[in-house]
Design an enzyme around this catalytic site. Sequence first.
Site, short mmCIF file in Angstrom:
data_model
loop_
_atom_site.label_atom_id
_atom_site.label_comp_id
_atom_site.label_asym_id
_atom_site.label_seq_id
_atom_site.Cartn_x
_atom_site.Cartn_y
_atom_site.Cartn_z
N GLU A 77 0.82 -1.23 0.00
CA GLU A 77 0.00 0.00 0.00
C GLU A 77 0.84 1.27 0.00
O GLU A 77 0.36 2.34 0.36
CB GLU A 77 -0.95 0.01 1.20
CG GLU A 77 -1.89 -1.18 1.32
CD GLU A 77 -2.89 -1.29 0.18
OE1 GLU A 77 -2.78 -0.56 -0.83
OE2 GLU A 77 -3.79 -2.15 0.30
N HIS A 96 -2.74 2.19 8.67
CA HIS A 96 -3.80 1.44 7.98
C HIS A 96 -4.05 0.14 8.75
O HIS A 96 -3.11 -0.60 9.02
CB HIS A 96 -3.37 1.13 6.54
CG HIS A 96 -4.22 0.10 5.87
ND1 HIS A 96 -5.59 0.20 5.77
CD2 HIS A 96 -3.90 -1.07 5.26
CE1 HIS A 96 -6.07 -0.84 5.14
NE2 HIS A 96 -5.06 -1.64 4.82
N HIS A 98 -6.97 -3.32 9.58
CA HIS A 98 -8.15 -4.11 9.22
C HIS A 98 -8.92 -4.40 10.51
O HIS A 98 -9.22 -5.55 10.82
CB HIS A 98 -7.73 -5.43 8.56
CG HIS A 98 -7.03 -5.29 7.25
ND1 HIS A 98 -6.66 -6.38 6.49
CD2 HIS A 98 -6.63 -4.20 6.54
CE1 HIS A 98 -6.06 -5.96 5.37
NE2 HIS A 98 -6.02 -4.64 5.39
N TYR A 117 -20.69 12.81 18.80
CA TYR A 117 -19.95 14.04 18.48
C TYR A 117 -18.48 13.79 18.17
O TYR A 117 -17.84 14.58 17.45
CB TYR A 117 -20.09 15.07 19.62
CG TYR A 117 -19.20 14.83 20.82
CD1 TYR A 117 -19.63 14.06 21.89
CD2 TYR A 117 -17.92 15.37 20.87
CE1 TYR A 117 -18.80 13.83 22.98
CE2 TYR A 117 -17.09 15.15 21.96
CZ TYR A 117 -17.53 14.38 23.01
OH TYR A 117 -16.72 14.16 24.09
N HIS A 159 -12.41 -3.72 2.98
CA HIS A 159 -10.97 -3.75 3.23
C HIS A 159 -10.62 -3.35 4.68
O HIS A 159 -10.19 -4.19 5.44
CB HIS A 159 -10.29 -2.84 2.20
CG HIS A 159 -8.80 -2.87 2.22
ND1 HIS A 159 -8.04 -2.52 1.13
CD2 HIS A 159 -7.91 -3.18 3.21
CE1 HIS A 159 -6.75 -2.65 1.43
NE2 HIS A 159 -6.66 -3.04 2.69
N TYR A 212 -8.43 22.14 21.62
CA TYR A 212 -8.81 21.23 22.71
C TYR A 212 -7.78 20.14 22.92
O TYR A 212 -7.47 19.76 24.04
CB TYR A 212 -10.18 20.61 22.38
CG TYR A 212 -10.58 19.45 23.26
CD1 TYR A 212 -11.14 19.68 24.52
CD2 TYR A 212 -10.40 18.13 22.85
CE1 TYR A 212 -11.50 18.61 25.33
CE2 TYR A 212 -10.76 17.06 23.65
CZ TYR A 212 -11.30 17.30 24.89
OH TYR A 212 -11.67 16.25 25.69
#
Length: 215
Positions: A77, A96, A98, A117, A159, A212
């Site tokens: 990737e 990334h 799964h 939120y 994916h 924040y």
Amino acid sequence: MQEEMTEYDFRQQMVAASLRLVELGLNRGAAGNLSLRHGENFLVTPSALPPEAMRPEDMVLMDFSGEVVTGERPSSEWRFHRDIFANRPEIGSVVHVHSPFATTLACLGREVPPFHYMIAAAGGTSIRCAPYALFGTQALSDHALAALHDRRACLLANHGMIAAGRDLDEAMGLAVEVESLCEQYWRALQIGEPNIISDSEMNEVMEKFRGYWRR
Ligand code: 13P
């Protein structure tokens, strides 16, 4: 502090973070990958190697043309890692995974609406789901980049999920947060149709989030 760290320190951090993703249940086996911007280049985890077998030396240094600078076999990737860094100067790290709940929703092609939120932590009023494309392709990278427009996280259909941040801690934290949100959304869907927060209320959250977060 960051400037005093060597490339080897960053490689060690990447191995530790890959192991942590397994401990947290966000990845299993050799699934997933992560990267760090490094000057004019970027470091990415090696392909098809489970974190328990990874050594700092296995991290692959690549340039933005997609050439390997040092190392052997970069993550399949590398294109979306490269394209996110190339198009999003504020991003310093991409994770990334799964992870189970994000991937479950991604397999249904569902984006995550503002049912909570904290969706705003990913940068907007939803977490989009990029359309399916074969892993490791430019098409997948193009879809991911579009789904990440004005956002720091997205799902990838059939994916998994991508989370990005200014540094590795921020990207890891967001991956954990997005997986929690996907779990909460999935749970809420089991017993009803979650109430959705309006755009104007979500804009208030995003306004309140400015300043924040602790670095
Ligand atoms: P790599 O081991 O090549 O990084 O691939 C794992 C993966 O998650 C592909 O999307």
